[in-house]
Design an enzyme around this catalytic site. Sequence first.
Site, PDB file in Angstrom:
ATOM      1  N   ARG A  29      15.409   8.405  57.783  1.00 58.04           N
ATOM      2  CA  ARG A  29      16.014   9.158  59.172  1.00 58.04           C
ATOM      3  C   ARG A  29      15.375  10.723  59.080  1.00 58.04           C
ATOM      4  NH1 ARG A  29      20.054   6.389  56.622  1.00 58.04           N
ATOM      5  NH2 ARG A  29      20.924   4.475  58.001  1.00 58.04           N
ATOM      6  N   HIS A 114      22.998   0.739  45.870  1.00 58.64           N
ATOM      7  CA  HIS A 114      21.984  -0.027  46.946  1.00 58.64           C
ATOM      8  C   HIS A 114      21.109  -1.027  46.119  1.00 58.64           C
ATOM      9  CE1 HIS A 114      23.181   2.767  50.227  1.00 58.64           C
ATOM     10  NE2 HIS A 114      24.133   2.050  50.052  1.00 58.64           N
ATOM     11  N   SER A 189      21.366  11.977  54.451  1.00 59.94           N
ATOM     12  CA  SER A 189      21.911  12.039  55.893  1.00 59.94           C
ATOM     13  C   SER A 189      23.351  12.040  55.930  1.00 59.94           C
ATOM     14  CB  SER A 189      21.175  11.488  57.092  1.00 59.94           C
ATOM     15  OG  SER A 189      21.068   9.887  56.689  1.00 59.94           O
TER      16      SER A 189
HETATM   17  P1  NAD Z   1      17.971   9.434  55.009  1.00 58.63           P
HETATM   18  O1  NAD Z   1      16.700   8.766  55.260  1.00 58.63           O
HETATM   19  O2  NAD Z   1      19.113   8.620  55.933  1.00 58.63           O
HETATM   20  O3  NAD Z   1      18.562  11.007  55.067  1.00 58.63           O
HETATM   21  C1  NAD Z   1      17.419  11.525  54.216  1.00 58.63           C
HETATM   22  C2  NAD Z   1      17.733  13.067  54.518  1.00 58.63           C
HETATM   23  O4  NAD Z   1      16.979  13.889  53.520  1.00 58.63           O
HETATM   24  C3  NAD Z   1      17.323  13.447  55.553  1.00 58.63           C
HETATM   25  O5  NAD Z   1      18.575  14.051  56.526  1.00 58.63           O
HETATM   26  C4  NAD Z   1      16.098  14.558  55.580  1.00 58.63           C
HETATM   27  O6  NAD Z   1      16.175  15.540  56.496  1.00 58.63           O
HETATM   28  C5  NAD Z   1      16.464  15.116  54.010  1.00 58.63           C
HETATM   29  N1  NAD Z   1      15.428  15.391  53.563  1.00 58.63           N
HETATM   30  C6  NAD Z   1      14.091  14.433  53.297  1.00 58.63           C
HETATM   31  N2  NAD Z   1      13.297  15.194  52.304  1.00 58.63           N
HETATM   32  C7  NAD Z   1      13.660  16.464  52.170  1.00 58.63           C
HETATM   33  C8  NAD Z   1      13.279  17.692  51.481  1.00 58.63           C
HETATM   34  N3  NAD Z   1      12.210  17.354  50.762  1.00 58.63           N
HETATM   35  N4  NAD Z   1      14.023  18.655  51.353  1.00 58.63           N
HETATM   36  C9  NAD Z   1      15.320  18.600  51.941  1.00 58.63           C
HETATM   37  N5  NAD Z   1      15.914  17.698  52.761  1.00 58.63           N
HETATM   38  C10 NAD Z   1      15.106  16.455  52.828  1.00 58.63           C
HETATM   39  O7  NAD Z   1      18.455   8.808  53.706  1.00 58.63           O
HETATM   40  P2  NAD Z   1      19.625   8.160  53.043  1.00 58.63           P
HETATM   41  O8  NAD Z   1      20.853   9.057  53.405  1.00 58.63           O
HETATM   42  O9  NAD Z   1      19.419   7.950  51.448  1.00 58.63           O
HETATM   43  O10 NAD Z   1      19.968   6.638  53.663  1.00 58.63           O
HETATM   44  C11 NAD Z   1      18.790   5.804  53.513  1.00 58.63           C
HETATM   45  C12 NAD Z   1      19.097   4.439  52.733  1.00 58.63           C
HETATM   46  O11 NAD Z   1      17.637   3.795  52.751  1.00 58.63           O
HETATM   47  C13 NAD Z   1      19.637   4.650  51.716  1.00 58.63           C
HETATM   48  O12 NAD Z   1      20.658   3.427  51.622  1.00 58.63           O
HETATM   49  C14 NAD Z   1      18.479   3.931  50.622  1.00 58.63           C
HETATM   50  O13 NAD Z   1      19.004   2.933  50.072  1.00 58.63           O
HETATM   51  C15 NAD Z   1      17.244   3.618  51.591  1.00 58.63           C
HETATM   52  N6  NAD Z   1      15.942   3.961  51.266  1.00 58.63           N
HETATM   53  C16 NAD Z   1      15.590   4.491  49.798  1.00 58.63           C
HETATM   54  C17 NAD Z   1      14.430   5.048  49.420  1.00 58.63           C
HETATM   55  C18 NAD Z   1      13.948   5.367  48.172  1.00 58.63           C
HETATM   56  O14 NAD Z   1      14.499   4.495  47.269  1.00 58.63           O
HETATM   57  N7  NAD Z   1      13.431   6.230  47.847  1.00 58.63           N
HETATM   58  C19 NAD Z   1      13.693   5.491  50.545  1.00 58.63           C
HETATM   59  C20 NAD Z   1      14.063   5.292  51.853  1.00 58.63           C
HETATM   60  C21 NAD Z   1      15.288   4.668  52.183  1.00 58.63           C
END
Ligand code: NAD
Length: 245
Positions: A29, A114, A189
């Site tokens: 997101r 998750h 987020s």
């Molecule tokens: P999200 O995508 O909803 O939110 C990520 C947040 O991190 C955003 O608000 C963004 O602005 C912030 N962000 C990103 N990079 C940043 C940085 N370098 N510095 C500061 N802020 C930064 O992620 P979520 O809340 O984890 O929810 C997403 C769902 O998707 C989770 O349940 C997860 O299981 C899954 N997911 C996992 C991965 C992974 O394993 N790496 C990747 C994508 C999604």
Amino acid sequence: MTDWRERKGPIGVLTGAGISTDSGIPDFRGPRGTWTEDPVAELLSTYQNYVADPQLRARAWLARRDNPAWQATPNPAHQALVRLGAAGRQVGIITQNIDRLHQRAGSDSVVEIHGNMFEVVCVDCEFTDSMAATLERVAAGEPDPACPACGGILKADTIMFGQQLNSAAIRAAVEIAETAEVFLAVGSSLQVEPAASMCAVAVDAGADLVIVNAEPTPYDVYAAEIVRDPIGVALPRLVSEIVGD
Ligand code: NAD
Ligand code: ZN
């Protein structure tokens, strides 16, 4: 009021996709997120769609094959959390991420609420296999490999939208949140429940909540401190302030 940095008790950490963007894995997101750029991709993450549609499953297997997490390595933010434990602090990490980068960095107390993308489960029976072995079946010409034990539908061992969370994982997460004196929410987020509500559990039990995220979250009102700087800089700095090095 004492600064949260003075509190020496257990530290709980809730991490989201934002802690892994510096490792080359897009979040969902954020401004460059997978769903922000391709809203249809969200359909792949909903369990009811997945079990109903073989074409969508074929697309999901290709997305798993192409996931940048296969090549990713831990970044300074994952490593900073390891330093907390090495400095003698009690640390419990609750992660929403499925990429195992905390464990690969060397953190030993990690609750994957998750699940993870490295194992495969059958939706109908107890069969499990590695993702690597299942992706070999995809490469060998099975676009939607079926369960070898029962013929059912296979999926990654992750929690999709519309699925129940693992109750043992939730209990372990609540335990971390309830016993924390300081609770860091990093790179999430905080829109996915019940993961995000661990912030409220921690605050209700007396913790100071510190949010490290570029964008506002629904839990900002509860935070003792909000840090909007990039996580790769902000988290190593906060850890240095906590351990005093
Ligand atoms: P999200 O995508 O909803 O939110 C990520 C947040 O991190 C955003 O608000 C963004 O602005 C912030 N962000 C990103 N990079 C940043 C940085 N370098 N510095 C500061 N802020 C930064 O992620 P979520 O809340 O984890 O929810 C997403 C769902 O998707 C989770 O349940 C997860 O299981 C899954 N997911 C996992 C991965 C992974 O394993 N790496 C990747 C994508 C999604
Ligand atoms: Zn099966």
